[in-house]
Design an enzyme around this catalytic site. Structure first.
Site, mmCIF file in Angstrom:
data_model
loop_
_atom_site.group_PDB
_atom_site.id
_atom_site.type_symbol
_atom_site.label_atom_id
_atom_site.label_comp_id
_atom_site.label_asym_id
_atom_site.label_seq_id
_atom_site.Cartn_x
_atom_site.Cartn_y
_atom_site.Cartn_z
ATOM 1 N N ASP A 101 5.922 14.929 8.969
ATOM 2 C CA ASP A 101 4.657 15.396 9.229
ATOM 3 C C ASP A 101 4.097 16.226 10.135
ATOM 4 O OD1 ASP A 101 4.552 13.587 11.306
ATOM 5 O OD2 ASP A 101 3.117 12.087 10.052
ATOM 6 N N HIS B 4 4.343 15.685 13.348
ATOM 7 C CA HIS B 4 3.944 14.900 14.665
ATOM 8 C C HIS B 4 5.140 15.455 15.766
ATOM 9 C CE1 HIS B 4 6.552 11.486 13.260
ATOM 10 N NE2 HIS B 4 6.954 11.414 14.663
ATOM 11 N N ASP C 40 7.199 8.907 25.176
ATOM 12 C CA ASP C 40 6.213 7.931 24.430
ATOM 13 C C ASP C 40 7.133 6.257 24.733
ATOM 14 O OD1 ASP C 40 8.419 8.368 22.617
ATOM 15 O OD2 ASP C 40 7.273 9.795 21.504
ATOM 16 N N GLU D 122 0.334 11.849 15.806
ATOM 17 C CA GLU D 122 0.220 11.839 14.379
ATOM 18 C C GLU D 122 -0.872 13.137 13.912
ATOM 19 O OE1 GLU D 122 2.411 10.479 12.742
ATOM 20 O OE2 GLU D 122 2.682 8.257 13.172
#
Length: 261
Positions: free
Chosen positions: A136, A138, A67, A143
């Site tokens: 979380d 990801h 990314d 996300e």
């Protein structure tokens, strides 16, 4: 998926580096997918030590980026291209000619995303993709509630992710971009071997949801359950919420040595 519980981050780094070394022995021009952040650093340090000792030949290895921030110049210190140059390419002695990554400064970002997906396919696909995991759940910058079939695309970061990453920007969240280009979950799942490394108690809930929870977009990493060769390497703290930790320890302890991870 296989879950391997190790004593600490260093042990996890050594284990994964050895898997990379064995891959490069079988396939010297393997395409290694790499992630940024503090979690994978023990992997890169262990692999670099093997290179320095002559135990691993990376002269034909290729590196693929997971990314990138949108809008940061490639030479900006905290662009992921720069970070990977410092933490992976230079320590391993791999030049930029063997590096692949999306263009976060492209005028047409949609076209840049499609071009990167196409480039990965043209390169023969990622042989081993190293992943971290967010608190979380990801992976990459996918996300929660990202499509499990998503391709490389532009994503808007959650405020929590921006807060978590502010430590790389002098603690100033205002310097953290709002948007990124990330390989999608569907893209990530095309790698031949997925290896997720998680360390620390703060990742324990996300690890439990990934491994033992349902496959659900609310925990993007749970998509690893759909992959035929996914390995989750966790230290004791990150494994602390796993209900089946005893079974995972038993299974790994009785695994044939030749099988690797």
């Amino acid at each position: 998926m296989e879950v391997v519980i190790v004593p600490d981050a260093k042990a996890g780094g050594e284990l994964i580096a050895e898997a990379m070394a064995q891959l490069l022995e079988r396939k010297p021009d393997a395409l290694l997918g790499v992630a940024t952040g503090s979690t994978p650093l023990p992997v890169y340090e262990a692999l670099a030590a093997r290179v320095r000792s002559g135990a691993v030949d990376v002269s034909r290895a290729r590196i693929a980026q997971l990314d990138e921030y949108v809008g940061l110049p490639a030479d900006y210190p905290e662009s992921y291209r720069s970070v990977l140059g410092r933490e992976v390419l230079r320590p391993l002695g791999i030049g930029m000619g063997a590096f692949m990554g999306p263009d976060g400064t492209a005028e047409d970002l949609r076209a840049a995303c499609a071009a990167y997906d196409a480039a990965l396919a043209e390169a023969g696909g990622v042989d081993l993709q190293l992943l971290g995991i967010g608190t979380d759940g990801h992976i990459g910058f996918n996300e929660p509630c990202s499509s499990l079939a998503s391709r490389t695309r532009i994503k808007t970061l959650t405020e929590q992710t921006r807060i978590d990453n502010a430590r790389f920007f002098d603690g100033d969240i205002d310097q953290v971009p709002h948007h990124v280009i990330t390989q999608g979950i569907g893209t990530i799942l095309e790698a031949r071997h997925l290896v997720l490394l998680a360390t620390g108690e703060g990742k324990a809930d996300a690890v439990a949801a990934t491994v033992e929870g349902p496959v659900a977009a609310v925990c993007p990493a749970s998509a690893l359950q759909l992959h035929p060769h996914a390995t989750v390497v966790v230290d004791e703290a990150a494994a602390s919420k796993l209900k089946l930790a005893g079974y995972f320890r038993h299974a790994y302890a009785h695994k044939p040595d030749w099988q690797g991870i």
